[in-house]
Design a protein around this motif. Sequence first.
Motif, PDB file in Angstrom:
ATOM      1  N   THR A 200      18.252  26.805  14.460  1.00 44.02           N
ATOM      2  CA  THR A 200      16.833  26.596  14.197  1.00 44.02           C
ATOM      3  C   THR A 200      16.330  25.465  15.074  1.00 44.02           C
ATOM      4  O   THR A 200      16.989  24.422  15.192  1.00 44.02           O
ATOM      5  CB  THR A 200      16.577  26.262  12.714  1.00 44.02           C
ATOM      6  N   ALA A 201      15.186  25.679  15.702  1.00 51.87           N
ATOM      7  CA  ALA A 201      14.529  24.646  16.497  1.00 51.87           C
ATOM      8  C   ALA A 201      13.309  24.140  15.730  1.00 51.87           C
ATOM      9  O   ALA A 201      12.536  24.934  15.171  1.00 51.87           O
ATOM     10  CB  ALA A 201      14.104  25.206  17.854  1.00 51.87           C
ATOM     11  N   LEU A 202      13.139  22.818  15.699  1.00 53.67           N
ATOM     12  CA  LEU A 202      12.026  22.205  14.995  1.00 53.67           C
ATOM     13  C   LEU A 202      11.402  21.120  15.866  1.00 53.67           C
ATOM     14  O   LEU A 202      12.075  20.525  16.719  1.00 53.67           O
ATOM     15  CB  LEU A 202      12.465  21.547  13.682  1.00 53.67           C
ATOM     16  N   VAL A 203      10.119  20.861  15.642  1.00 52.14           N
ATOM     17  CA  VAL A 203       9.464  19.696  16.229  1.00 52.14           C
ATOM     18  C   VAL A 203       8.990  18.831  15.075  1.00 52.14           C
ATOM     19  O   VAL A 203       8.361  19.321  14.127  1.00 52.14           O
ATOM     20  CB  VAL A 203       8.320  20.089  17.186  1.00 52.14           C
ATOM     21  N   LEU A 227      23.759  18.924  14.015  1.00 59.18           N
ATOM     22  CA  LEU A 227      22.633  18.737  14.916  1.00 59.18           C
ATOM     23  C   LEU A 227      23.114  19.030  16.332  1.00 59.18           C
ATOM     24  O   LEU A 227      23.983  18.323  16.855  1.00 59.18           O
ATOM     25  CB  LEU A 227      22.117  17.302  14.806  1.00 59.18           C
ATOM     26  N   THR A 228      22.583  20.073  16.976  1.00 56.19           N
ATOM     27  CA  THR A 228      23.072  20.500  18.287  1.00 56.19           C
ATOM     28  C   THR A 228      22.206  20.007  19.444  1.00 56.19           C
ATOM     29  O   THR A 228      22.626  20.080  20.600  1.00 56.19           O
ATOM     30  CB  THR A 228      23.162  22.036  18.358  1.00 56.19           C
ATOM     31  N   HIS A 229      21.002  19.521  19.143  1.00 56.32           N
ATOM     32  CA  HIS A 229      20.113  19.070  20.210  1.00 56.32           C
ATOM     33  C   HIS A 229      19.091  18.107  19.615  1.00 56.32           C
ATOM     34  O   HIS A 229      18.561  18.353  18.536  1.00 56.32           O
ATOM     35  CB  HIS A 229      19.383  20.262  20.849  1.00 56.32           C
ATOM     36  N   LEU A 230      18.815  17.007  20.342  1.00 59.62           N
ATOM     37  CA  LEU A 230      17.797  16.051  19.919  1.00 59.62           C
ATOM     38  C   LEU A 230      17.192  15.410  21.147  1.00 59.62           C
ATOM     39  O   LEU A 230      17.906  14.934  22.033  1.00 59.62           O
ATOM     40  CB  LEU A 230      18.408  14.972  19.019  1.00 59.62           C
ATOM     41  N   GLN A 231      15.881  15.395  21.216  1.00 61.22           N
ATOM     42  CA  GLN A 231      15.196  14.712  22.302  1.00 61.22           C
ATOM     43  C   GLN A 231      13.848  14.232  21.804  1.00 61.22           C
ATOM     44  O   GLN A 231      13.298  14.760  20.834  1.00 61.22           O
ATOM     45  CB  GLN A 231      14.997  15.638  23.510  1.00 61.22           C
ATOM     46  N   TYR A 244      12.239  16.777  19.093  1.00 61.90           N
ATOM     47  CA  TYR A 244      12.662  18.177  19.073  1.00 61.90           C
ATOM     48  C   TYR A 244      14.113  18.213  18.619  1.00 61.90           C
ATOM     49  O   TYR A 244      14.975  17.549  19.205  1.00 61.90           O
ATOM     50  CB  TYR A 244      12.515  18.801  20.457  1.00 61.90           C
ATOM     51  N   LEU A 245      14.367  18.986  17.572  1.00 62.96           N
ATOM     52  CA  LEU A 245      15.699  19.106  17.004  1.00 62.96           C
ATOM     53  C   LEU A 245      16.132  20.558  17.035  1.00 62.96           C
ATOM     54  O   LEU A 245      15.312  21.467  16.892  1.00 62.96           O
ATOM     55  CB  LEU A 245      15.727  18.658  15.538  1.00 62.96           C
ATOM     56  N   GLU A 246      17.428  20.760  17.221  1.00 59.97           N
ATOM     57  CA  GLU A 246      18.039  22.060  16.964  1.00 59.97           C
ATOM     58  C   GLU A 246      19.233  21.842  16.049  1.00 59.97           C
ATOM     59  O   GLU A 246      20.016  20.911  16.264  1.00 59.97           O
ATOM     60  CB  GLU A 246      18.487  22.738  18.260  1.00 59.97           C
ATOM     61  N   VAL A 247      19.335  22.675  15.032  1.00 53.50           N
ATOM     62  CA  VAL A 247      20.429  22.566  14.074  1.00 53.50           C
ATOM     63  C   VAL A 247      21.114  23.917  13.944  1.00 53.50           C
ATOM     64  O   VAL A 247      20.502  24.973  14.153  1.00 53.50           O
ATOM     65  CB  VAL A 247      19.932  22.084  12.694  1.00 53.50           C
ATOM     66  N   ALA A 248      22.394  23.870  13.609  1.00 56.67           N
ATOM     67  CA  ALA A 248      23.199  25.093  13.498  1.00 56.67           C
ATOM     68  C   ALA A 248      23.044  25.676  12.098  1.00 56.67           C
ATOM     69  O   ALA A 248      23.959  25.592  11.262  1.00 56.67           O
ATOM     70  CB  ALA A 248      24.653  24.799  13.814  1.00 56.67           C
TER      71      ALA A 248
END
Length: 290
Positions: A200-203, A227-231, A244-248
């Motif tokens: 899931t991608a979230l802002v 948490l797979t991505h954070l910027q 911006y977050l991406e979680v598994a």
Amino acid sequence: MKRPPVVVYQGEPGAFSEAALLALLGDGAQPEPKRAFDEVVGAVVSGDAALGLLPVENSLAGVVAPVWDLLGDSPLRVVGETVLPIRLALLALREMDPAGLRRALSHPVALEQCRQFLRRHPRIEPVAVHDTAGAARLVAERGDEEMAAIASTHAAKRYGLVPLEHDIQDRTDNRTRFFLVGRPDEPVPRLHGSTAQSKTALVVEVGDRPGALLDVLEPFARAGINLTHLQSRPAGAPWTYRFYLEVAADAGAPPASEVIREVMRRSQRVRIMGSFLAAGPVRDEGQSES
């Protein structure tokens, strides 16, 4: 027979984005090139295209910030992702010594991926253009023997150029990740190369106070959601930021659904950009050349 949906991408025929699109959708799409990222988003928002494919991150150059900003401000949802090996070559009009070249045209992100090569050839001036395949087309059209393109060998074949050097990217494991995006009501087509793992991608926007970001991240950690991505990117006012977050996890299924509701209570604004299946393992079998 029903025609496959129009899927837009940034670049020209022969671009890596076109290759990623075909890898993800196969013959289930009509690829249509657009010159700029905002044109891709605009075509999908307006309904002129069913879906769009956009690069969001490169393993060497990092995130493609303009794309994240566009998606953060758009109503589009992320419906899929794919990862493509990126193998870059130096392309010229004829077989020659690279020392005779004076300019190398390519997309700015591709130039970032070839910094070591360019340092070894200081007489070659890097020139940013809108696309790797577009760079190859420009070299072919202009007929300047001191000009080269940095692009795929597929682009070399398409535009009649000669590869002078292969694999000039800084690392052999160079990869670009792409998002497939669509309107909220657009059905998701069958995707190739996806896993069963949901993402899931979230802002998220938070207040300017100590621990605000920690308050957002802590519920995911407590629930055991990776948490797979954070910027961070600039928000509407100066010196304010959105994350911006991406979680598994799938936003619609517990425990992620409960966690996201808690994150919404702790934040000023949260938008779920989309839940989708993660890309499968990358296979470098020449698909980056197509």
